[in-house]
Design a protein around this motif. Sequence first.
Motif, mmCIF file in Angstrom:
data_model
loop_
_atom_site.group_PDB
_atom_site.id
_atom_site.type_symbol
_atom_site.label_atom_id
_atom_site.label_comp_id
_atom_site.label_asym_id
_atom_site.label_seq_id
_atom_site.Cartn_x
_atom_site.Cartn_y
_atom_site.Cartn_z
ATOM 1 N N ARG A 251 -3.844 -6.689 -1.901
ATOM 2 C CA ARG A 251 -3.995 -5.335 -2.059
ATOM 3 C C ARG A 251 -4.250 -4.199 -1.747
ATOM 4 O O ARG A 251 -5.299 -4.796 -1.314
ATOM 5 C CB ARG A 251 -3.399 -4.895 -3.233
ATOM 6 C CG ARG A 251 -2.504 -5.355 -4.624
ATOM 7 C CD ARG A 251 -3.007 -4.935 -6.333
ATOM 8 N NE ARG A 251 -2.111 -5.376 -7.055
ATOM 9 C CZ ARG A 251 -2.385 -6.300 -7.841
ATOM 10 N NH1 ARG A 251 -3.240 -7.050 -8.023
ATOM 11 N NH2 ARG A 251 -1.164 -6.530 -8.998
ATOM 12 N N SER A 252 -4.053 -3.496 -1.013
ATOM 13 C CA SER A 252 -4.704 -2.021 -0.825
ATOM 14 C C SER A 252 -4.987 -0.977 -0.867
ATOM 15 O O SER A 252 -3.236 -0.235 -1.336
ATOM 16 C CB SER A 252 -4.013 -1.880 0.675
ATOM 17 O OG SER A 252 -4.069 -2.963 2.305
ATOM 18 N N LEU A 253 -5.395 -0.223 -1.733
ATOM 19 C CA LEU A 253 -5.915 0.974 -1.896
ATOM 20 C C LEU A 253 -6.119 2.044 -0.496
ATOM 21 O O LEU A 253 -7.118 1.566 -0.347
ATOM 22 C CB LEU A 253 -6.251 1.180 -2.759
ATOM 23 C CG LEU A 253 -6.597 2.598 -3.912
ATOM 24 C CD1 LEU A 253 -5.190 2.745 -4.473
ATOM 25 C CD2 LEU A 253 -8.153 2.332 -4.583
ATOM 26 N N LYS A 254 -4.954 3.008 -1.052
ATOM 27 C CA LYS A 254 -5.835 3.990 0.933
ATOM 28 C C LYS A 254 -5.101 5.288 0.441
ATOM 29 O O LYS A 254 -4.257 5.803 -0.821
ATOM 30 C CB LYS A 254 -4.532 3.596 2.456
ATOM 31 C CG LYS A 254 -4.580 2.216 1.873
ATOM 32 C CD LYS A 254 -3.324 2.427 3.063
ATOM 33 C CE LYS A 254 -3.420 2.574 4.358
ATOM 34 N NZ LYS A 254 -2.408 2.169 6.399
ATOM 35 N N GLY A 255 -5.964 6.587 0.700
ATOM 36 C CA GLY A 255 -6.018 7.217 0.849
ATOM 37 C C GLY A 255 -5.242 8.352 1.962
ATOM 38 O O GLY A 255 -5.514 8.353 2.628
ATOM 39 N N SER A 256 -4.716 9.546 1.707
ATOM 40 C CA SER A 256 -4.100 10.816 2.495
ATOM 41 C C SER A 256 -4.314 11.927 2.684
ATOM 42 O O SER A 256 -4.155 11.977 1.260
ATOM 43 C CB SER A 256 -2.714 9.665 2.810
ATOM 44 O OG SER A 256 -1.686 10.658 3.622
ATOM 45 N N ILE A 257 -4.718 12.838 3.689
ATOM 46 C CA ILE A 257 -4.394 14.239 3.317
ATOM 47 C C ILE A 257 -3.611 14.459 4.609
ATOM 48 O O ILE A 257 -3.526 14.203 5.705
ATOM 49 C CB ILE A 257 -6.092 14.286 3.664
ATOM 50 C CG1 ILE A 257 -6.145 16.040 3.168
ATOM 51 C CG2 ILE A 257 -6.058 13.661 4.837
ATOM 52 C CD1 ILE A 257 -6.508 16.400 1.434
ATOM 53 N N PHE A 258 -2.880 15.543 4.458
ATOM 54 C CA PHE A 258 -2.451 16.115 4.997
ATOM 55 C C PHE A 258 -0.593 15.094 5.536
ATOM 56 O O PHE A 258 -0.637 15.042 6.570
ATOM 57 C CB PHE A 258 -2.305 16.818 5.690
ATOM 58 C CG PHE A 258 -1.665 18.141 6.507
ATOM 59 C CD1 PHE A 258 -0.745 18.672 5.579
ATOM 60 C CD2 PHE A 258 -2.030 18.794 7.296
ATOM 61 C CE1 PHE A 258 0.244 19.443 6.342
ATOM 62 C CE2 PHE A 258 -1.315 19.246 8.266
ATOM 63 C CZ PHE A 258 -0.332 20.200 7.592
ATOM 64 N N GLY A 259 -0.575 13.947 4.966
ATOM 65 C CA GLY A 259 0.209 13.131 5.236
ATOM 66 C C GLY A 259 0.303 11.873 6.154
ATOM 67 O O GLY A 259 0.942 11.852 7.081
ATOM 68 N N GLY A 260 -1.264 11.918 6.690
ATOM 69 C CA GLY A 260 -1.676 11.746 8.048
ATOM 70 C C GLY A 260 -1.334 12.452 9.262
ATOM 71 O O GLY A 260 -1.221 12.029 10.582
ATOM 72 N N TYR A 261 -0.983 13.853 9.252
ATOM 73 C CA TYR A 261 -0.431 14.345 10.732
ATOM 74 C C TYR A 261 -1.831 15.437 11.209
ATOM 75 O O TYR A 261 -2.632 16.170 10.159
ATOM 76 C CB TYR A 261 0.911 15.627 9.955
ATOM 77 C CG TYR A 261 2.222 14.922 9.242
ATOM 78 C CD1 TYR A 261 2.323 14.380 11.007
ATOM 79 C CD2 TYR A 261 2.521 15.204 8.407
ATOM 80 C CE1 TYR A 261 3.867 13.884 10.425
ATOM 81 C CE2 TYR A 261 3.755 14.050 8.012
ATOM 82 C CZ TYR A 261 4.551 14.398 8.776
ATOM 83 O OH TYR A 261 5.443 13.189 8.729
ATOM 84 N N LYS A 262 -2.016 15.214 12.671
ATOM 85 C CA LYS A 262 -2.463 15.943 13.495
ATOM 86 C C LYS A 262 -2.015 17.422 13.420
ATOM 87 O O LYS A 262 -0.951 17.281 13.924
ATOM 88 C CB LYS A 262 -2.846 15.423 14.359
ATOM 89 C CG LYS A 262 -3.779 14.639 14.667
ATOM 90 C CD LYS A 262 -4.565 14.125 15.326
ATOM 91 C CE LYS A 262 -5.673 12.653 15.786
ATOM 92 N NZ LYS A 262 -6.275 12.565 15.020
#
Length: 377
Positions: A315-326
């Motif tokens: 399994r992988s656990l990931k975080g994301s801020i602003f959907g990964g958009y620049k």
Amino acid sequence: MSTAGKVIKCKAAVAWEPCKPLTIEEIEVAPPKAHEVRVKIISSGICGSDNSALNGIIATKFPVILGHEAIGVVESIGQGVTIVKPGDKVIPLFVPQCGSCRSCKTANCNLCEKFDRFGFSALSGVMADGTTRFTCKGKPIYHYASTSTFTEYTVLSDICIAKVNCHAPVEVCLIGCGFATGYGGAVNTAKVTKGSTCAVFGLGGVGFSAIAGCKDAGASRIIGVGTHKDKYPKAMQLGATECINPKDYNKPVHEVICEMTNGGVDFAIECAGRIDTMMTALQSTYLSNGVAVILGVASPADTLNLSPGLLLTGRSLKGSIFGGYKGVNDIPKLVEQYMNKKINLDHLISKKLKLDQINEAFELIRNGSGIRSIMIY
């Protein structure tokens, strides 16, 4: 008569202290300094993160002007600003894009090192020179998330602004946070694949956008998880194939989901900002290759306590801020997609209000009613 270079008096919703209603005040907004932009706000969404800041879950200095999800028009610019000019339509960015740090120069990174939130870059509530651009009743008022959009005029760093189509309507303010976070969390961070199974936890604006992202990415089964059953029809309309309420079962909901999906979903997206929900999302994924993505914002004091065995098998656990958009590069493209009817924002908007109705909008967040309120200035 031009207002450039002059102090502007306008209305703003000021949070004087935590956990108290905001008050509509006349404030003074100073002219922009070097590499700053003053913006007349057209519309602003109200996000759960604003409510978390008001309630002390996100560390915030008071008194403060909250808000970080908006669209506006450039009123004036400071020395050295080249990215925009007066009259341009823009979306403020709570995640900046300085263009020079390691993250900005890396293709798969979007968390600029000058990010000023959640403990990064010393959440200061002030501009780069250590002062604010807002005053009210002779007192300085702090900035929030580098944006402060619950005001008729705000001042931004020129790395916290994206120029967008001059015909963009008021609804695209939601691209400034909620939509981008959820949709991008699915397509950019989780990288949902065609034919996959997904579960989305939390049926608010971010969760609904994540469902839309899963659908557009080609997921064959999308399970919406939430306790407000009145939101299920909208979730189904957006692409959920079914919705479940954890309270309807006498066993943990991750066990229910694993039973429904032959061992777990391929992708789980957490949009509620609760530690228990984050763990549930991870446990709901298939043990060999499941991916869980955290989008919700919890308190900095909260910690995840998990067994390494949950990850060891694949399994992988990931975080994301602003959907990964620049922001500077990608937000204008999302606006164009909306204007070309390739993505839909209308599903997010449950109410359009005026600035002086802002406390009503916060109450809707607290009681789970509706999806997203936007204020039209």
